[in-house]
Design an enzyme around this catalytic site. Sequence first.
Site, PDB file in Angstrom:
ATOM      1  N   GLU A 127       0.757  -1.209   0.052  1.00 16.14           N
ATOM      2  CA  GLU A 127       0.067   0.019  -0.032  1.00 16.14           C
ATOM      3  C   GLU A 127       0.888   1.378  -0.058  1.00 16.14           C
ATOM      4  OE1 GLU A 127      -2.650   0.545   3.249  1.00 16.14           O
ATOM      5  OE2 GLU A 127      -3.779   1.994   2.282  1.00 16.14           O
ATOM      6  N   GLY A 268       2.654   2.309  10.893  1.00 17.15           N
ATOM      7  CA  GLY A 268       2.362   1.597  12.007  1.00 17.15           C
ATOM      8  C   GLY A 268       2.101  -0.123  11.868  1.00 17.15           C
ATOM      9  N   ALA A 269       1.390  -0.238  10.972  1.00 13.29           N
ATOM     10  CA  ALA A 269       1.160  -1.709  10.581  1.00 13.29           C
ATOM     11  C   ALA A 269       0.316  -1.646   9.260  1.00 13.29           C
ATOM     12  CB  ALA A 269       0.273  -2.400  11.586  1.00 13.29           C
ATOM     13  N   MET A 270       0.192  -2.843   8.819  1.00  7.49           N
ATOM     14  CA  MET A 270      -0.464  -2.910   7.292  1.00  7.49           C
ATOM     15  C   MET A 270      -1.417  -4.078   7.265  1.00  7.49           C
ATOM     16  SD  MET A 270      -0.910  -1.969   4.379  1.00  7.49           S
ATOM     17  CE  MET A 270      -2.239  -2.378   3.470  1.00  7.49           C
ATOM     18  N   GLU A 271      -2.564  -4.096   7.002  1.00  2.00           N
ATOM     19  CA  GLU A 271      -3.887  -4.962   7.142  1.00  2.00           C
ATOM     20  C   GLU A 271      -3.644  -6.199   5.976  1.00  2.00           C
ATOM     21  OE1 GLU A 271      -4.025  -1.538   6.295  1.00  2.00           O
ATOM     22  OE2 GLU A 271      -5.820  -1.350   4.607  1.00  2.00           O
ATOM     23  N   HIS A 304      -7.300  -2.536  14.967  1.00  3.72           N
ATOM     24  CA  HIS A 304      -7.568  -1.720  13.673  1.00  3.72           C
ATOM     25  C   HIS A 304      -7.155  -2.614  12.441  1.00  3.72           C
ATOM     26  CE1 HIS A 304      -7.346   1.808  11.254  1.00  3.72           C
ATOM     27  NE2 HIS A 304      -6.452   1.372  10.492  1.00  3.72           N
ATOM     28  N   GLU A 305      -5.924  -3.209  12.318  1.00  2.00           N
ATOM     29  CA  GLU A 305      -5.555  -3.909  11.099  1.00  2.00           C
ATOM     30  C   GLU A 305      -6.491  -5.178  11.154  1.00  2.00           C
ATOM     31  OE1 GLU A 305      -3.719  -2.264   9.302  1.00  2.00           O
ATOM     32  OE2 GLU A 305      -2.979  -0.973  10.980  1.00  2.00           O
ATOM     33  N   GLU A 327     -10.081   3.798   5.867  1.00  3.97           N
ATOM     34  CA  GLU A 327      -9.574   4.254   6.988  1.00  3.97           C
ATOM     35  C   GLU A 327     -10.250   5.112   8.225  1.00  3.97           C
ATOM     36  OE1 GLU A 327      -6.890   2.991   7.851  1.00  3.97           O
ATOM     37  OE2 GLU A 327      -5.862   2.310   6.070  1.00  3.97           O
TER      38      GLU A 327
HETATM   39  N1  PHE Z   1      -3.219   1.036   5.802  1.00  2.78           N
HETATM   40  C1  PHE Z   1      -2.439   0.881   6.953  1.00  2.78           C
HETATM   41  C2  PHE Z   1      -3.332   1.470   8.090  1.00  2.78           C
HETATM   42  O1  PHE Z   1      -3.923   0.191   8.543  1.00  2.78           O
HETATM   43  C3  PHE Z   1      -1.500   2.106   6.980  1.00  2.78           C
HETATM   44  C4  PHE Z   1      -0.448   2.058   6.094  1.00  2.78           C
HETATM   45  C5  PHE Z   1      -0.426   2.747   4.687  1.00  2.78           C
HETATM   46  C6  PHE Z   1       0.681   1.264   6.299  1.00  2.78           C
HETATM   47  C7  PHE Z   1       0.346   2.918   3.881  1.00  2.78           C
HETATM   48  C8  PHE Z   1       1.628   1.409   5.276  1.00  2.78           C
HETATM   49  C9  PHE Z   1       1.641   1.913   4.124  1.00  2.78           C
HETATM   50  O2  PHE Z   1      -3.668   2.309   8.630  1.00  2.78           O
HETATM   51 ZN    ZN Z   2      -6.261   1.641   8.636  1.00  5.19          ZN
END
Ligand code: PHE
Ligand code: ZN
Length: 883
Positions: A127, A268-271, A304-305, A327
Amino acid sequence: MRTDQDQPVRLADYQPPDWLVETVELDVSLHPTATRVRARLKVRPNPSARAAAPLTLDGDGLTLKSIKLDGRPLSADSFTATPDKLSIPQPPQRACLLEIETLVDPTANTQLTGLYRAGATYCTQCEAEGFRRITYFPDRPDVMAIYTTRIEAEKADAPVLLSNGNLVASGDVAGTTRHFAVWHDPFPKPSYLFALVGGALGHVEDAFVTMSGRNVALRIYVEPGKESRAGFAMDALKRAMRWDEQAFGREYDLDIFMIVAVSAFNMGAMENKGLNVFNDKYVLATPDTATDADYASIDAIIAHEYFHNWTGNRITCRDWFQLCLKEGLTVFRDQEYTADQRSRPVKRIADVRVLRAHQFVEDAGPLAHPVRPDTYREINNFYTPTVYEKGAEIVRMLKTLLGAQGFRKGMDLYFKRHDGHAATIEDFVGCFADATGIDLTQFMRWYRQAGTPEVAVTMSHDAKARTCTLALAQMLRPTPGQSVKEPMVIPLAIGLIAPDGHDIPLTLADGRAVERGVLVLSDPAETFVFTNVGTRPVASLNRAFSAPVKLTANLTPDDLHFLAAHDSDPFNRWQALQTLASTLLTDNVKALRAGNPMRTDGGLVAALGTILADPQVEPAFAAQALAVPSEADIARELGRDVDPDAIFTARVALRAELGNALGAALRDAYRRLSDGGTYSPDAASAGRRSLKNIALDLLAASGSSAAIALAARQYQSADNMTDRLAAVSTLSLYPVRERQAAIDDFYRRYQSDPLVIDKWFALQAAIPEPATLERVQELTRHPAFSLGNPNRVRSLVGAFTQMNQTQFNRPDGAGYAFLADTVLALDGKNPQVASRMMTAFRSWRALEAVRRARAEAELKRVAAAPSLSPDVRDIVERSLAET
Ligand code: PHE
Ligand code: ZN
């Protein structure tokens, strides 16, 4: 680097994709510098797009090795390939199989998007537009495909091989020292949710039985040896999974859910579907290394994720303009999760603090943009407080307007109607309109209009007529690109409180209903007359912060004291005290600027004393009340001619006054709350620690040497990171001998623990003294510091620019020059983190003249640098633009 960087992308230009991808078969052979990626794509023309369109795939820095169409190599004159694009001008207009081989170098990838290495671990971040750094692809979220991924690697380097979905095969590659794993994800997904991990990782394992009785394996992967630090994250995951079933009826859908913690991550993290990748800061925790705030963040981010599985993954975004669709909604969901797990009022106060500190500030400056922007140059710059936090506020307002039942009906319809699709904000809001019959046309302006609405309320009471009148007016100032604004729909939860402290029933004279105590303001000005109000009540306005607006009202200090003591809405009890403190502080800053003496507010001090002494008050709430507005809060309230030194002075004076006047009560609270039991991160225990530590901090603020000794003792004897860090943070504010001793000790204790060393960097960067900049510069040369690791950059440079108002904003401009130098040094390595750091200039126009000129000069120096990334260029140019 992409070539179309100067062409802004516009929402109005959206076109459906010409080609669709049905299935993706990836075969990734991991190698430190030459990873080979073979992609087999089943593509077909999109029936609802242009006829006879060329087949164009996105790339970013790719090297093409080979290309075949339906099994035959393509002749050189039938396609063009650059690092950024692969184009077949005259493809057959039918379903076909495209086979593409590319070569990528994960070790050289310092941007941390695409395939990169976090330490020795291979991982991906796709992402928003990272998949195109792995293979050529129509890299846009409305192209959803089914992925099967084969990963191959040296067994010794990467014994663990993971990708999205379920594991379908694994084994050794005969005759080699390599092995492989094949993963299949049955759910169609956009490329940004693809993920792959390879490395020598340890893991913890658990299981979850879903509400329909399906068994799901849960695994959290960490650096070997850190398994014992993943227990709290696993616990959070299980609670989040259960909560989503109970609150939204959402069940998990694969046989396995995996989280991988990595040490180098931009965000922070990625889903990613079934395979979340996390910044290890939001996974790893032990009482000795993580604070209560860290535990709370882990809980919220894991949730969240996980929640993205439905809001983001099963239903994704049609295009990146719709980012808030996933988001904003998912932040709302994680906020509600936390509110249900912990204390709802305290969570709301904390969230509003964050909203005001970041989103209101963004909305008031040159980087203001609508929750759904209509144009962007660099999408990575739109992962903002506006998209996330204001996006969540919009969902919260929907719930306030429709009621809990109407809201749930709308959500259910959304999941039913759009599952498996890429949706828009219109689709989302349309579900609530359809489910409840309520017209939400005007409400849509919340997505289109930037800026924080200002609402002015005038209350009057007519004793003879026994009526109470609320005159409401709204106003929205111009923001970049939007000079004319239309009135918003503003749901204001209110109460009228009688002198005995009870809420008066709300009966409108014109027979209109006040459902659930919410007035809906949709015109520029409206008047509401309430009947049967015998004595003058006090109005409690925007309860629980039902609308993200700036509210002013004709409330007297006596009214505010009354609200602080009697409002049945805890948020507004807190707000009343904040308003009193904020008024005092801004008055005093203005006095200092004019050379006049500061005033004190005995009433405020007494009210805070009452809260501190009241055993009925939740300690976490009392801590929020005693936490006076931050320097950045005061700057935001002032809005112009901001002098951080005057703000600092006024704030120090108030804290000293509180420490002095409430000394006995603070010492008493400190003793009472030092219970000495074994550490537990639960909300109630954390609340007691936060009140205890704020008591310590205020005692030290009074200049008491006994308090410094107490802090030094607490530092030494603490059995958890919360108390230890709080003690050294308090010490860090004063030039006392105990300070350096504690800072040095802290390093010695934790030098082998990067996440704790981040705290050590941040602590020093935040010291509000002239020597700090030099110290920060020195720390950039410390062996533990690296521009290559985003957490280190944020902990040193981010903390300096955000947590140290006086030193970042030194009148000589040296703080600004340091930030500009750092951004320029970082930009070539990691443009996303560089541009994020650059947003520290977002309020430069609000500064007093001397600092404003210095900040502008540094912004212009960055703007003039040769070869800026599109990311930093976009932020700098928008920051400098005349509005
Ligand atoms: N989509 C992730 C979130 O949960 C954030 C994110 C965006 C991480 C782009 C990496 C790169 O909010
Ligand atoms: Zn998110």
